[in-house]
Design a protein around this motif. Structure first.
Motif, short mmCIF file in Angstrom:
data_model
loop_
_atom_site.label_atom_id
_atom_site.label_comp_id
_atom_site.label_asym_id
_atom_site.label_seq_id
_atom_site.Cartn_x
_atom_site.Cartn_y
_atom_site.Cartn_z
N VAL A 11 -2.84 7.92 6.55
CA VAL A 11 -1.80 8.37 5.67
C VAL A 11 -0.61 7.30 6.19
O VAL A 11 0.28 6.86 5.39
N THR A 12 -0.53 7.37 7.43
CA THR A 12 0.63 6.59 8.22
C THR A 12 0.66 4.98 7.65
O THR A 12 1.71 4.27 7.82
N ASP A 13 -0.35 4.43 7.19
CA ASP A 13 -0.76 2.99 7.00
C ASP A 13 -0.81 2.92 5.53
O ASP A 13 -0.80 1.56 4.95
N LEU A 14 -0.64 3.74 4.63
CA LEU A 14 -0.74 3.78 3.14
C LEU A 14 0.66 2.93 2.59
O LEU A 14 1.68 3.19 3.33
N THR A 15 0.40 2.24 1.44
CA THR A 15 1.67 1.59 0.94
C THR A 15 2.10 2.56 0.00
O THR A 15 1.20 3.55 -0.25
N GLU A 16 3.22 2.46 -0.61
CA GLU A 16 3.58 3.40 -1.53
C GLU A 16 2.59 3.38 -2.88
O GLU A 16 2.27 4.35 -3.61
N ALA A 447 -4.06 -2.75 -1.33
CA ALA A 447 -5.57 -2.47 -1.13
C ALA A 447 -6.19 -2.17 -2.46
O ALA A 447 -7.38 -2.24 -2.83
N ILE A 448 -5.58 -2.02 -3.48
CA ILE A 448 -6.24 -1.79 -4.96
C ILE A 448 -6.28 -3.11 -5.73
O ILE A 448 -5.05 -3.76 -5.81
N ARG A 449 -7.17 -3.46 -6.43
CA ARG A 449 -7.23 -4.43 -7.31
C ARG A 449 -7.03 -3.80 -8.61
O ARG A 449 -7.67 -2.67 -9.09
#
Length: 754
Positions: A11-16, A447-449
């Motif tokens: 979670v600490t590495d997730l982008t918004e 991380a999402i296309r």
């Protein structure tokens, strides 16, 4: 299942953006799980999986508070009451508990309680510890010693009236002696293993159908419309809590449980008083060791702060108390075959890979789908390029390990390369949308296309409409996901945008005739749908905002915006006014990213700030726009990313026109506010700055909001009161420069009468 964009990163590495996508899917899937569990008594996922989903959601919300949604696991309690029972409004909400899974979570819970209360680490603090019964929550209301009402939890605010059924349960006293005049006892209805087995033997003889487990049997038995059926079922009841009281039962949790036992209620004999985390964990281990021999189902252990005075100070979050936590038992693993990888397209265009599995039973639940998160996860690396699973990629035909605890659907945790088919090929992630053929792009750092088709993409359009009618949004009875798909694909009864829902009945004057002749529809169901739509023309502002499906605007943020502005017109006026500042901030963000890439480490911070300031200054932003930007971003829980997204949505001509067409059909009502009659700070905007010495910042914020104040993180012309403790600094100075009311902590406490 809809959008399932999960990310393997911590979670600490997730982008918004990643966090927003994951929270959106969590809200959808867990709403369905709640409905299956609480209303249909037929769980779609296991308790362990459900708990893990709530945990992941809570962690994301902690890191990204501006993205918090009220329909997420941390914002929902149970499900709406089923039809067939009259409704009961709980005088005190029946809340769920936050969950712990690791031993370290218990130490964190103790630390958070101490931090909130301002207690030192060595200060005495005791907790009760008791088994968490796997049954159905029930509230029993006694007036002058007589049982007058029994209600299920429902959605926490409103449940089902099952008084006649509750009267048939032997463990529930009909009258009490020596009880408070008003006493609401809360506990769990359950069925023992022996009684469950005997019931199923009778069921086989009578109807040839058996219950899946004791929890389902207990819930189904309590919620019979015929109380005589309930009477024939062997239900039990453990009391462990209370709601409304005319006077306290005791000064401690443990003492109150003893008082309930003295009044004639069954209480759990394994309830124990603990001196701290080590003692709590030791008792957890003792209960876990006895789990198989208890004779009834439990799924964990519940810890509660023992001192009721401290419980009162700690108070509640939106749906959970700060003074209690459920320590759940571990989840499970299983191995199965990966048969296919499908791509699902969500309402924001996210392409999400989902594993289709050979069905496998994991802890009593049949699993056939699992998340694969994103294309990096399939390749065996995280978004930073680091190896995961020792770099093993995932291919169709692989023998994979499924873990039922970490995400909305189970995740594929590992691959057995020794069983990989010789002809298995690396998976190639699509670069075009499988639904509309538009290019699917992956922006830098994401991380999402995503599909670029927007409103021309049927998958996005349908998912947006599904979101619009979802539980936390318009929640139109009779118009769910399946009905949306039907209407969207119908050339005559077409629903292409939200406004179309409200023209459905009157369209061409023939809608009823066309609809009632379709499979699954009749005149009554069609008429009921039109009535439900008519009811939803009157909608609360926060539901309206959330229903629009604007990226990053979850239910919690929608409510924060609604409470701050009070009307749709005031909100849109502020967002429109702030648009020049929004564009300036975006230019500043772009300049900052460029500067970060080139600036030397020792000079980076100063140069980045200069770069941002210059980018904003170059646009010569009007003062009114900057004021509106400051007001929006100053709302506690609302961040710049959310404001940028909200502004973009309302500035898009096509989307704004669609929203305006919708608004024309609605009566948008202001949000309900807490009862604050006589409060000296109701409606005022308060900023806390510096150190507080007599209460923690969190407690001060909660107290202010309970009194009807708005708590902001920044000082502006619209701020009413600044509470400044030692070390207040620039916020206090700005408040004095603006001539605002500045109070120290003692002055604040005197003002609110604390």
């Amino acid at each position: 299942m809809g959008e399932t964009p999960f990310n393997e990163k911590a979670v600490t590495d997730l982008t918004e953006d990643e966090a927003q996508e994951e929270l959106a899917s969590l809200s959808h899937v867990l709403a369905e799980a709640n409905q299956a569990y609480h209303v249909k008594d037929a769980p779609a996922i296991s308790d362990a999986e459900y708990d893990a989903l709530k945990r992941r959601n809570a962690e994301i919300e902690t890191r990204f508070p501006a993205l918090k949604r009220e329909d997420s696991p941390t914002e929902q309690v149970g499900a709406a009451p089923a039809e067939g029972f009259s409704k009961v409004r709980h005088s005190v909400r029946m809340l769920s508990l936050s969950n712990a899974f690791e031993d370290s979570d218990i130490a964190d819970f103790d630390a958070s309680v101490r931090r909130y209360l301002g207690l030192a680490g060595d200060a005495p603090l005791s907790y009760t510890s008791e088994p968490k019964i796997d049954g159905l929550s029930l509230a029993l209301r006694y007036e002058n010693g007589a049982l007058v009402q029994a209600a299920t939890r429902g959605d926490g605010a409103e449940g089902e009236n099952v008084t006649a059924n509750a009267r048939t349960i032997d463990d529930i006293p009909q009258t009490l002696t020596g009880a408070p005049d008003i006493l609401e006892v809360r506990g769990e209805v359950y069925m023992s293993h022996a009684d469950f087995e005997a019931l199923n033997l009778r069921q086989v003889d009578r109807v040839g159908k058996v219950f899946a487990n004791p929890r389902n049997a207990a819930a189904g038995s309590l919620r019979q419309l015929d109380a005589e059926i309930t009477r024939s079922r062997p239900l039990r009841f453990f009391a462990y809590s209370w709601g409304e009281l005319s006077y306290p039962l005791a000064e401690t949790q443990f003492g109150a449980i003893e008082r309930l036992a003295g009044l004639g209620f069954q209480t759990n004999p394994l309830t124990h008083l603990c001196d701290g985390p080590d003692d709590m964990l030791a008792h957890y281990a003792r209960i876990e060791a006895q789990r198989a021999t208890l004779g009834y189902d439990i799924d964990g252990v519940v810890y509660k702060v023992n001192d009721l005075g401290l419980q009162g100070r700690l108070g509640f979050r939106s749906t959970t108390p700060r003074w209690a936590i459920a320590h759940k038992f571990p989840a499970e693993l299983a191995w199965t075959r990966l048969e296919a990888i499908d791509i699902q397209v969500g309402r924001t265009g996210a392409l999400s890979p989902v594993a289709r599995l050979t069905p496998v039973t994991v802890g009593g639940v049949v699993v056939s789908n699992a998340t694969l998160h994103n294309e990096d996860y399939i390749l065996g690396r995280d978004s930073q390029g680091n190896l995961i699973r020792e770099g093993k990629d995932i291919r169709v035909g692989d023998w994979v390990q499924v873990y039922r605890a970490g995400d909305v659907i189970p995740k594929v945790a590992d691959v057995d390369l020794s069983k990989r088919p010789e002809d298995a090929q690396p998976y190639v992630f699509p670069t075009v949308c499988p639904e509309c053929g538009s290019e699917a792009i992956r922006e830098e750092g994401d991380a999402i296309r995503r599909c670029t088709g927007g409103l021309i993409c049927p998958a996005q359009a349908v998912e947006k409409l599904k979101h619009f009618v979802s539980r936390g949004a318009f929640d139109i009875e009779g118009l769910g996901a399946k009905q949306i798909e039907m209407f969207h694909g119908d050339e005559v009864l077409s629903i292409r945008e939200p406004a179309d829902i409200f023209t459905l009945e009157a369209r061409d004057g023939e809608t009823l005739a066309r609809l009632k002749n379709r499979d699954g529809w009749g005149e009554k169901s069609a008429t009921n749908l039109f009535a439900a739509i008519q009811t939803r023309r009157h909608i609360a502002l926060e539901r309206m905002i959330f229903a629009l499906g604007i990226r990053h605007v979850g239910e919690a943020a929608a409510r924060d915006l609604a409470l701050h502005f009070g009307s749709w017109e005031a909100l849109t006026r502020a967002v429109d006014t702030a648009r020049p500042a929004v564009l300036a901030q975006r230019a500043a963000d772009d300049a900052e990213r460029a500067e970060r890439a080139s600036a030397a480490k020792d000079a980076r911070r100063a140069r980045i700030k200069e770069t941002r300031d210059a980018a904003i200054a170059d646009r010569d932003v009007p003062e009114a726009a900057m004021d509106s930007w400051a007001e929006l971003t100053g709302i506690d829980g609302i961040g710049s990313v959310l404001v940028l997204s909200l502004s973009d949505a309302l500035a898009n001509a096509q989307e704004r026109a669609s929203i305006d067409r919708l608004v024309a059909h609605l009566d948008i009502q202001p949000p309900e506010r807490p009862a604050t009659e006589g409060s000296p700070v109701a409606g005022k905007t308060v900023v806390f700055t510096g150190s507080l010495e007599r209460m923690t910042r969190a407690e001060a914020k909660a107290r202010a909001e309970s009194l009807g104040a708005k708590v902001s993180g920044s000082v502006s012309k619209k701020t009413d009161i600044v509470v400044a403790g030692p070390g207040a600094g620039s916020k206090e100075q700005k408040a004095r420069d603006l001539g605002l009311t500045v109070l120290d902590e003692d002055g604040w406490l005197e003002l609110i009468g604390a």
